[in-house]
Design a protein around this motif. Structure first.
Motif, PDB file in Angstrom:
ATOM      1  N   UNK A  76       0.825  -1.213   0.000  1.00 17.65           N
ATOM      2  CA  UNK A  76       0.000   0.000   0.000  1.00 17.65           C
ATOM      3  C   UNK A  76       0.857   1.261   0.000  1.00 17.65           C
ATOM      4  N   UNK A  77       1.956   1.247   0.768  1.00 17.67           N
ATOM      5  CA  UNK A  77       2.852   2.406   0.812  1.00 17.67           C
ATOM      6  C   UNK A  77       3.542   2.625  -0.535  1.00 17.67           C
ATOM      7  N   UNK A  78       3.959   1.527  -1.163  1.00 20.54           N
ATOM      8  CA  UNK A  78       4.614   1.631  -2.477  1.00 20.54           C
ATOM      9  C   UNK A  78       3.620   2.142  -3.518  1.00 20.54           C
ATOM     10  N   UNK A  79       2.391   1.628  -3.455  1.00 21.16           N
ATOM     11  CA  UNK A  79       1.366   2.091  -4.392  1.00 21.16           C
ATOM     12  C   UNK A  79       1.102   3.584  -4.231  1.00 21.16           C
ATOM     13  N   UNK A  80       1.035   4.049  -2.986  1.00 16.89           N
ATOM     14  CA  UNK A  80       0.776   5.467  -2.736  1.00 16.89           C
ATOM     15  C   UNK A  80       1.893   6.330  -3.328  1.00 16.89           C
ATOM     16  N   UNK A  81       3.125   5.907  -3.147  1.00 10.95           N
ATOM     17  CA  UNK A  81       4.280   6.628  -3.687  1.00 10.95           C
ATOM     18  C   UNK A  81       4.221   6.693  -5.217  1.00 10.95           C
ATOM     19  N   UNK A  82       3.941   5.563  -5.844  1.00 11.28           N
ATOM     20  CA  UNK A  82       3.914   5.517  -7.306  1.00 11.28           C
ATOM     21  C   UNK A  82       2.668   6.210  -7.873  1.00 11.28           C
ATOM     22  N   UNK A  83       1.570   6.210  -7.120  1.00  7.88           N
ATOM     23  CA  UNK A  83       0.398   6.993  -7.531  1.00  7.88           C
ATOM     24  C   UNK A  83       0.746   8.483  -7.591  1.00  7.88           C
ATOM     25  N   UNK A  84       1.529   8.901  -6.607  1.00  5.18           N
ATOM     26  CA  UNK A  84       1.972  10.303  -6.582  1.00  5.18           C
ATOM     27  C   UNK A  84       2.856  10.606  -7.792  1.00  5.18           C
ATOM     28  N   UNK A  85       3.674   9.654  -8.173  1.00  4.42           N
ATOM     29  CA  UNK A  85       4.527   9.828  -9.354  1.00  4.42           C
ATOM     30  C   UNK A  85       3.681   9.928 -10.636  1.00  4.42           C
ATOM     31  N   UNK A  86       2.557   9.209 -10.666  1.00 11.60           N
ATOM     32  CA  UNK A  86       1.638   9.321 -11.800  1.00 11.60           C
ATOM     33  C   UNK A  86       1.012  10.715 -11.824  1.00 11.60           C
ATOM     34  N   UNK A  87       0.596  11.193 -10.641  1.00 12.00           N
ATOM     35  CA  UNK A  87       0.007  12.533 -10.539  1.00 12.00           C
ATOM     36  C   UNK A  87       0.987  13.611 -10.994  1.00 12.00           C
ATOM     37  N   UNK A  89       3.141  13.196 -13.194  1.00  9.42           N
ATOM     38  CA  UNK A  89       3.446  12.899 -14.603  1.00  9.42           C
ATOM     39  C   UNK A  89       4.893  12.457 -14.808  1.00  9.42           C
ATOM     40  N   UNK A  90       5.458  11.838 -13.770  1.00  4.33           N
ATOM     41  CA  UNK A  90       6.798  11.260 -13.895  1.00  4.33           C
ATOM     42  C   UNK A  90       6.690   9.923 -14.626  1.00  4.33           C
ATOM     43  N   UNK A  91       5.636   9.149 -14.292  1.00  5.92           N
ATOM     44  CA  UNK A  91       5.332   7.900 -14.992  1.00  5.92           C
ATOM     45  C   UNK A  91       3.866   7.928 -15.409  1.00  5.92           C
ATOM     46  N   UNK A  92       3.505   7.096 -16.362  1.00  9.51           N
ATOM     47  CA  UNK A  92       2.135   7.099 -16.868  1.00  9.51           C
ATOM     48  C   UNK A  92       1.240   6.114 -16.123  1.00  9.51           C
ATOM     49  N   UNK A  93       1.813   4.973 -15.719  1.00 14.28           N
ATOM     50  CA  UNK A  93       1.038   3.923 -15.065  1.00 14.28           C
ATOM     51  C   UNK A  93       1.755   3.464 -13.804  1.00 14.28           C
ATOM     52  N   UNK A  94       0.978   3.178 -12.769  1.00 14.67           N
ATOM     53  CA  UNK A  94       1.538   2.676 -11.518  1.00 14.67           C
ATOM     54  C   UNK A  94       1.792   1.168 -11.643  1.00 14.67           C
ATOM     55  N   UNK A  95       3.052   0.727 -11.718  1.00 21.27           N
ATOM     56  CA  UNK A  95       3.348  -0.703 -11.893  1.00 21.27           C
ATOM     57  C   UNK A  95       2.958  -1.564 -10.698  1.00 21.27           C
ATOM     58  N   UNK A  96       2.786  -0.941  -9.518  1.00 17.60           N
ATOM     59  CA  UNK A  96       2.453  -1.714  -8.313  1.00 17.60           C
ATOM     60  C   UNK A  96       0.982  -2.094  -8.273  1.00 17.60           C
ATOM     61  N   UNK A  97       0.159  -1.486  -9.129  1.00 18.96           N
ATOM     62  CA  UNK A  97      -1.263  -1.797  -9.124  1.00 18.96           C
ATOM     63  C   UNK A  97      -1.533  -3.242  -9.510  1.00 18.96           C
ATOM     64  N   UNK A  98      -0.657  -3.829 -10.324  1.00 18.65           N
ATOM     65  CA  UNK A  98      -0.851  -5.196 -10.785  1.00 18.65           C
ATOM     66  C   UNK A  98      -0.388  -6.236  -9.764  1.00 18.65           C
ATOM     67  N   UNK A  99       0.338  -5.786  -8.758  1.00 13.68           N
ATOM     68  CA  UNK A  99       0.807  -6.709  -7.718  1.00 13.68           C
ATOM     69  C   UNK A  99      -0.358  -7.016  -6.781  1.00 13.68           C
ATOM     70  N   UNK A 100      -0.698  -8.289  -6.645  1.00 17.96           N
ATOM     71  CA  UNK A 100      -1.852  -8.679  -5.842  1.00 17.96           C
ATOM     72  C   UNK A 100      -1.519  -8.704  -4.348  1.00 17.96           C
ATOM     73  N   UNK A 101      -2.500  -8.314  -3.565  1.00 17.91           N
ATOM     74  CA  UNK A 101      -2.368  -8.409  -2.117  1.00 17.91           C
ATOM     75  C   UNK A 101      -2.343  -9.876  -1.700  1.00 17.91           C
ATOM     76  N   UNK A 102      -1.663 -10.163  -0.616  1.00 23.10           N
ATOM     77  CA  UNK A 102      -1.622 -11.526  -0.098  1.00 23.10           C
ATOM     78  C   UNK A 102      -2.855 -11.806   0.754  1.00 23.10           C
ATOM     79  N   UNK A 103      -3.278 -13.046   0.739  1.00 24.14           N
ATOM     80  CA  UNK A 103      -4.401 -13.431   1.592  1.00 24.14           C
ATOM     81  C   UNK A 103      -3.924 -13.494   3.038  1.00 24.14           C
TER      82      UNK A 103
END
Length: 303
Positions: A76-87, A89-103
């Motif tokens: 979640x912390x990594x996703x938040x950081x990379x979401x900010x990078x998308x905002x 406009x440093x990157x276009x897509x957050x690569x961590x979004x495809x990483x699935x949460x563990x059960x």
């Protein structure tokens, strides 16, 4: 963009948006671990962070013994950081979004009635024998959490002006710094009123805060941790952790067991998402089923 500068920019943005110091520390610790991983593997630019980089880091965390809940928090912390990078406009897509949460194997600990009695009786004996302020304070903290379900930080920041003894409610600043009013029972109101009178006599003057230290100043986070640590050592319970959150879970457990609606429990627990409430109710629904199987009136009827 260099990761080390992007990381600092992200933290500065969180501070600018009034993220709590506790959450800033969490970002520094958990996200900082990922930043160090990138540095150690010669990944210097944000644009070089891929799905594989994120997943490999989390797999290494798993090998080191991190539990699924810890890994999910890091994700979640990594996703938040990379979401900010998308905002930004440093990157276009957050690569961590495809990483699935563990059960997660969720086990929510709660106290039994007997354990609650043991803890309260322990403090009662000390406060009656030694007239100890700390025994009275710690006793009242437990009663307040059990009677309202408020969180650790809310206990620390609770002020006397937040308690409405006439209408029996307390005003607290919860998660997201949202100001909320929580109803309390007349029984808890009387306990807090008696504690207030004791504090006035003990200190000579009343502090702004309800729960204070020896110097009549606001109780610290470290002090409340020490309180629960000492209580845990005295009680030596084998199957449950003595913590502020366990008391909050116990409050929720009793509401669910009483048959209260999920909507009402959500309001009292102040869960922003009812799915969190439903997770608790669903889990304790098994207990309700077991209790029903054991005590159902039809069990002893010849039909």
């Amino acid at each position: 963009m260099l990761i080390k500068f992007a990381y600092q920019d992200f933290l500065d943005d969180r501070r600018f948006n009034n993220t709590t110091p506790k959450n800033i520390t969490n970002y520094t610790t958990l996200l900082g671990e990922f930043i160090n991983y990138c540095h150690d593997n010669d990944i210097v630019n944000v644009e070089e962070i891929t799905y594989k980089v994120v997943k490999t880091h989390l797999q290494e965390c798993q090998k080191r013994g991190n539990k699924p809940s810890t890994i999910n928090t890091k994700l979640l912390r990594i996703r938040a950081f990379l979401n900010y990078m998308v905002e930004c406009e440093v990157i276009k897509v957050n690569p961590a979004k495809k990483v699935k949460r563990q059960k997660e194997d969720i086990r929510i600990e709660v106290f039994t009635d007997e354990q609650i009695r043991q803890m309260l009786n322990y403090y009662r004996r000390i406060k009656q024998r030694d007239k100890s302020y700390f025994a009275y304070r710690d006793y009242t903290i437990i009663v307040t959490i059990l009677g309202s379900g408020i969180r650790r930080g809310e206990i620390i920041n609770l002020g006397w002006s937040d308690i409405d003894f006439i209408n029996n409610n307390i005003s607290i600043t919860g998660k997201g710094r949202i100001r909320e009013t929580v109803p309390i029972t007349e029984k808890l109101s009387k306990e807090l009123s008696a504690y207030k009178t004791f504090c006035m006599h003990y200190f000579g003057s009343l502090s702004e805060f309800v729960f204070v230290g020896r110097n009549n100043r606001q109780m610290t986070s470290n002090a409340i941790s020490l309180m629960f640590k000492n209580l845990s050592e005295v009680m030596n319970f084998k199957n449950v952790r003595v913590s502020c959150h366990t008391f909050r879970h116990t409050f929720c457990h009793r509401l669910a067991m009483s048959g209260m609606s999920s909507f009402a429990i959500q309001k009292l627990m102040r869960h922003t998402n009812i799915s969190v409430t439903m997770r608790y109710v669903g889990m304790w629904g098994n207990e309700l089923r077991e209790q029903n199987d054991k005590y159902n009136p039809l069990n002893n009827m010849d039909i």
